[in-house]
Design a protein around this motif. Sequence first.
Motif, PDB file in Angstrom:
ATOM      1  N   MET A 366      52.965  45.252  46.778  1.00  0.00           N
ATOM      2  CA  MET A 366      52.292  45.510  45.332  1.00  0.00           C
ATOM      3  C   MET A 366      52.865  44.299  44.238  1.00  0.00           C
ATOM      4  O   MET A 366      51.942  43.453  43.776  1.00  0.00           O
ATOM      5  CB  MET A 366      52.534  46.712  44.675  1.00  0.00           C
ATOM      6  CG  MET A 366      51.935  47.219  45.236  1.00  0.00           C
ATOM      7  SD  MET A 366      49.796  46.635  46.387  1.00  0.00           S
ATOM      8  CE  MET A 366      49.364  47.361  44.776  1.00  0.00           C
ATOM      9  N   TYR A 369      51.266  41.003  45.677  1.00  0.00           N
ATOM     10  CA  TYR A 369      49.585  41.367  44.893  1.00  0.00           C
ATOM     11  C   TYR A 369      49.814  41.190  43.514  1.00  0.00           C
ATOM     12  O   TYR A 369      48.435  40.300  42.810  1.00  0.00           O
ATOM     13  CB  TYR A 369      50.021  42.635  45.556  1.00  0.00           C
ATOM     14  CG  TYR A 369      48.034  42.578  46.354  1.00  0.00           C
ATOM     15  CD1 TYR A 369      47.314  41.965  47.193  1.00  0.00           C
ATOM     16  CD2 TYR A 369      46.989  43.457  45.335  1.00  0.00           C
ATOM     17  CE1 TYR A 369      46.519  42.085  47.705  1.00  0.00           C
ATOM     18  CE2 TYR A 369      45.838  43.068  45.523  1.00  0.00           C
ATOM     19  CZ  TYR A 369      45.312  42.431  46.447  1.00  0.00           C
ATOM     20  OH  TYR A 369      44.343  43.373  47.072  1.00  0.00           O
ATOM     21  N   LYS A 373      47.930  37.534  40.240  1.00  0.00           N
ATOM     22  CA  LYS A 373      46.939  37.603  38.337  1.00  0.00           C
ATOM     23  C   LYS A 373      48.208  37.259  37.604  1.00  0.00           C
ATOM     24  O   LYS A 373      47.726  36.863  36.576  1.00  0.00           O
ATOM     25  CB  LYS A 373      46.035  38.890  38.762  1.00  0.00           C
ATOM     26  CG  LYS A 373      45.203  38.831  38.154  1.00  0.00           C
ATOM     27  CD  LYS A 373      43.606  39.478  38.194  1.00  0.00           C
ATOM     28  CE  LYS A 373      42.788  40.310  37.313  1.00  0.00           C
ATOM     29  NZ  LYS A 373      42.261  39.020  38.041  1.00  0.00           N
ATOM     30  N   LEU A 438      41.950  36.326  32.765  1.00  0.00           N
ATOM     31  CA  LEU A 438      41.772  37.592  33.750  1.00  0.00           C
ATOM     32  C   LEU A 438      41.358  38.125  34.468  1.00  0.00           C
ATOM     33  O   LEU A 438      39.812  38.565  33.634  1.00  0.00           O
ATOM     34  CB  LEU A 438      43.118  38.182  32.890  1.00  0.00           C
ATOM     35  CG  LEU A 438      44.260  37.734  31.895  1.00  0.00           C
ATOM     36  CD1 LEU A 438      44.887  38.518  31.034  1.00  0.00           C
ATOM     37  CD2 LEU A 438      45.235  37.512  33.292  1.00  0.00           C
TER      38      LEU A 438
ATOM     39  N   GLY B 319      36.855  40.900  35.841  1.00  0.00           N
ATOM     40  CA  GLY B 319      37.879  40.505  36.881  1.00  0.00           C
ATOM     41  C   GLY B 319      38.531  41.428  37.297  1.00  0.00           C
ATOM     42  O   GLY B 319      38.999  41.811  37.875  1.00  0.00           O
ATOM     43  N   TYR B 320      38.974  42.660  35.412  1.00  0.00           N
ATOM     44  CA  TYR B 320      40.123  42.340  36.340  1.00  0.00           C
ATOM     45  C   TYR B 320      39.356  44.389  36.715  1.00  0.00           C
ATOM     46  O   TYR B 320      40.546  45.020  38.238  1.00  0.00           O
ATOM     47  CB  TYR B 320      40.632  43.646  34.685  1.00  0.00           C
ATOM     48  CG  TYR B 320      41.621  44.523  34.668  1.00  0.00           C
ATOM     49  CD1 TYR B 320      43.497  44.126  34.947  1.00  0.00           C
ATOM     50  CD2 TYR B 320      41.457  46.425  34.642  1.00  0.00           C
ATOM     51  CE1 TYR B 320      43.854  45.120  35.384  1.00  0.00           C
ATOM     52  CE2 TYR B 320      42.776  46.755  34.632  1.00  0.00           C
ATOM     53  CZ  TYR B 320      43.401  46.497  34.862  1.00  0.00           C
ATOM     54  OH  TYR B 320      44.401  47.457  34.787  1.00  0.00           O
ATOM     55  N   TRP B 323      39.984  43.621  40.626  1.00  0.00           N
ATOM     56  CA  TRP B 323      41.483  43.423  41.264  1.00  0.00           C
ATOM     57  C   TRP B 323      42.254  45.065  41.202  1.00  0.00           C
ATOM     58  O   TRP B 323      42.907  45.463  41.814  1.00  0.00           O
ATOM     59  CB  TRP B 323      42.074  42.995  40.182  1.00  0.00           C
ATOM     60  CG  TRP B 323      43.233  42.669  40.262  1.00  0.00           C
ATOM     61  CD1 TRP B 323      44.506  41.368  41.031  1.00  0.00           C
ATOM     62  CD2 TRP B 323      44.955  43.261  39.697  1.00  0.00           C
ATOM     63  NE1 TRP B 323      45.200  41.914  41.318  1.00  0.00           N
ATOM     64  CE2 TRP B 323      46.286  42.243  39.959  1.00  0.00           C
ATOM     65  CE3 TRP B 323      45.021  43.866  38.219  1.00  0.00           C
ATOM     66  CZ2 TRP B 323      47.218  42.805  40.294  1.00  0.00           C
ATOM     67  CZ3 TRP B 323      46.217  44.113  38.055  1.00  0.00           C
ATOM     68  CH2 TRP B 323      46.931  43.909  38.907  1.00  0.00           C
ATOM     69  N   THR B 326      41.475  46.742  43.770  1.00  0.00           N
ATOM     70  CA  THR B 326      41.839  46.597  45.393  1.00  0.00           C
ATOM     71  C   THR B 326      43.803  47.129  44.817  1.00  0.00           C
ATOM     72  O   THR B 326      44.451  47.447  46.088  1.00  0.00           O
ATOM     73  CB  THR B 326      42.322  44.672  45.134  1.00  0.00           C
ATOM     74  OG1 THR B 326      43.086  44.481  44.166  1.00  0.00           O
ATOM     75  CG2 THR B 326      40.147  44.355  44.879  1.00  0.00           C
ATOM     76  N   CYS B 327      44.074  46.937  43.817  1.00  0.00           N
ATOM     77  CA  CYS B 327      45.749  47.416  43.614  1.00  0.00           C
ATOM     78  C   CYS B 327      45.377  48.422  43.972  1.00  0.00           C
ATOM     79  O   CYS B 327      46.139  49.585  44.777  1.00  0.00           O
ATOM     80  CB  CYS B 327      46.024  46.801  42.348  1.00  0.00           C
ATOM     81  SG  CYS B 327      46.838  45.731  41.972  1.00  0.00           S
ATOM     82  N   ILE B 372      41.097  37.917  50.675  1.00  0.00           N
ATOM     83  CA  ILE B 372      41.798  36.708  49.397  1.00  0.00           C
ATOM     84  C   ILE B 372      41.330  35.137  50.122  1.00  0.00           C
ATOM     85  O   ILE B 372      39.946  34.762  49.933  1.00  0.00           O
ATOM     86  CB  ILE B 372      42.491  36.908  48.956  1.00  0.00           C
ATOM     87  CG1 ILE B 372      42.746  38.278  48.261  1.00  0.00           C
ATOM     88  CG2 ILE B 372      41.769  35.547  47.652  1.00  0.00           C
ATOM     89  CD1 ILE B 372      44.893  38.436  47.609  1.00  0.00           C
TER      90      ILE B 372
END
Lengths: 438, 438
Positions: A366, A369, A373, A438, B319-320, B323, B326-327, B372
């Motif tokens: 993580m 990962y 970003k 972001l 975008g966040y 993301w 996916t986290c 990705i």
Amino acid sequence: MKVLIIASGRGRRIERIFSPKPLLPLLGLSLIERIILTVKREGLKDFVIVVGYLKEKIKEKLRNGDRWGVNIEYVENEQWEKENGVSILCAHSLIRENFILLMADHIFEGNILRKLLKQNLECAGILCVDKNPGDYIDLNDATKVKLREGMVEDIGKDLEKWDAIDTGIFLLSPQIFEVLEENLSQGKTTLSEGIKALASRGVKTIDIEDNFWIDIDTEKDLKNAEIILLKKARKLTDGIISCYLNRPLSAFFTKMLVKKNISPNAISFLSFFIALLASFFFSQGGYFFNFLGGVFTQLSSVVDGCDGEIAKLKFEESGYGAWLDTCLDRYADALIILGICLGLSRNVFLKNIWMVGFFALLGSFMNSYTAIKYDVLFREKNVRPKIRVGRDLRCFFIMVGAIFGHLFFILYLLAFLTNAESIRRIYILGRRRNEKNL
Amino acid sequence: MKVLIIASGRGRRIERIFSPKPLLPLLGLSLIERIILTVKREGLKDFVIVVGYLKEKIKEKLRNGDRWGVNIEYVENEQWEKENGVSILCAHSLIRENFILLMADHIFEGNILRKLLKQNLECAGILCVDKNPGDYIDLNDATKVKLREGMVEDIGKDLEKWDAIDTGIFLLSPQIFEVLEENLSQGKTTLSEGIKALASRGVKTIDIEDNFWIDIDTEKDLKNAEIILLKKARKLTDGIISCYLNRPLSAFFTKMLVKKNISPNAISFLSFFIALLASFFFSQGGYFFNFLGGVFTQLSSVVDGCDGEIAKLKFEESGYGAWLDTCLDRYADALIILGICLGLSRNVFLKNIWMVGFFALLGSFMNSYTAIKYDVLFREKNVRPKIRVGRDLRCFFIMVGAIFGHLFFILYLLAFLTNAESIRRIYILGRRRNEKNL
């Protein structure tokens, strides 16, 4: 636009080390190759190279430029023992339009050229100058420039009052040839005298700001260039361990490996292989093997820094290469933790080893990962994060744990630290989610 | 450029369901909100809306557009019972330059507008037409267009021979107002008659190709719009299980959730929470709990598809958000595998559980990590990969393993399959590393 490179001189002060100077090796590339590749990356592909001293060697090495996807034409200057103005004049017949003029022994960062190429040439020439020369620039030997309202007022090695140093990077109109011809008839043969004469028609200057350049005349210059290029090759998001502990070792490996014909991807695999050995050592259990495992883990981390540096230094950077490196790192991380779990679980008294290892693996993944970003935050502002929980720190902790015989504690620590950091990043990025990129 | 939206009509054929029609809810947004957000994403922000029937309701709902960062001016058409040409004429005083004309009940994909905005208006108007209307378009009610060399030759509902359907999306010069005035004096009040008259001054057409649009007049149109929008909201890189098995369920959840005031990020957390429950069930061991764990794993996977769909349908993509999703998926993956390992390790006869779990975790991570870059290959060509080892497949396997009482075997299978696939991707990407964007 054509690029004229002056590579005709003898380079007496460094010929003890290598001759001819344009082919002098510096971190895996000759000086002139580095210049060609720097220029090519800024989008220019047509080179005219003036050769003289040991011209056959240079032509034999560079050929027609095919292997870099550029075109090279050669101009021979039989009078190469004269000053550089004569060499430039030799190229007159090949250059009819505005052109870039470079010196084969002046190494520079591509940013400088990028800035120069954005200019419109509305006068006779533009000279890139360094208003704030680094202490590695030999001011006695440098060509000084006196400015008036951003234009060249005077130029020469012996100016008493000056504002900036001539970096040897020019955008010139073909008027320079007329001026040099005229100078020649008066017995003046240096480029500086040519620029001085051209100044009456207007020669603008642009400052290179904090970008790097160096004129390599002596062995000391070469050493300085090496040190600075190695420093510039480092990743901005390097963690604290990479930065302060791994650097001397890593620079040593990079310097050694960059001179060999080894691809950056091969270095990535080498680092992976070292991690594999570390994993094997850990899996054997016991202090001696753990010690070896720890040292190899750290070694793998050090070598892991070299692939990117070498790619950068040799202009071999590739998106795939960088990505392959991170994939191999993930497998290396996993195998090291697996090795530790296998080794520790030989000791039946320790419970929960696998569960802790599981979380250490999860957290280290993580970390990588979220880094994709998270690092954008820093890269945008061009700053290094103060403390970055990254692979360098993880590997270092494992080595320390192995050496002090507290691997299980370190595994616990990693499991906690890496997951906490990942969750922190998700939170921070969430709070800043409305920022661009972001 | 201003955007004129005609929202004055009564919408008799659908008022049984909702009135006024511009505020008719469709997957979490009213028709006119969806149009405003579609337009805004293409960069236009100045709206003029002609209201008539139940005008106060519309104005109360949309206000001045502040909450979407757009400007809305209203024009009232007291004669809203007349044809739409009259409504357009009402906006004359507010529109002096070329403008976009849209209908409040015509839903369309942003691509169509993007294509239209790239055109230079060199004639009196440009009309977006559909040369290949889908079977959900009611041809009896549609306005047909006859073309000659790409220009409108004739237009109307009752053309016998026609080449395309009028989508109600226009780029018009203010000349349309003159023409409509003239028509009005002759008693002609429809937009089609206006366009027909304008055709003599030149009205170009552009084909919308395979982009989606629909005119919502009836309940059936609304159903069709819902089905198609849901389909369009799906990810292109959906795996085989997402595509063929999860879809009915996922569409059901999405349809249900999109109407609530729940953010896409909340759905991501909901999916994570369901995975957490699955992990807990697995950790208890035994067939019953494993069965529950399997079902909840699959449920989590289904709900996981909803957040992105809802974000897309409600123009809340970020975008966040993508993301974060996916986290959370990575943590969910890890916790499910952890639960399985804990549950299985209650059975002392199974050796190596943790090591297999370790590799299953590693592989599932590497799957996401490599995806990705790997998915770029498919996204570029706008195709779905035939079989994609992704989260949907992993979750499905776990459910099947749990139901059939072979969780340990499935763990082995996942450990092998996911790592093999990751290594295959690294290899494939390596071979194609010189393609752009890789």
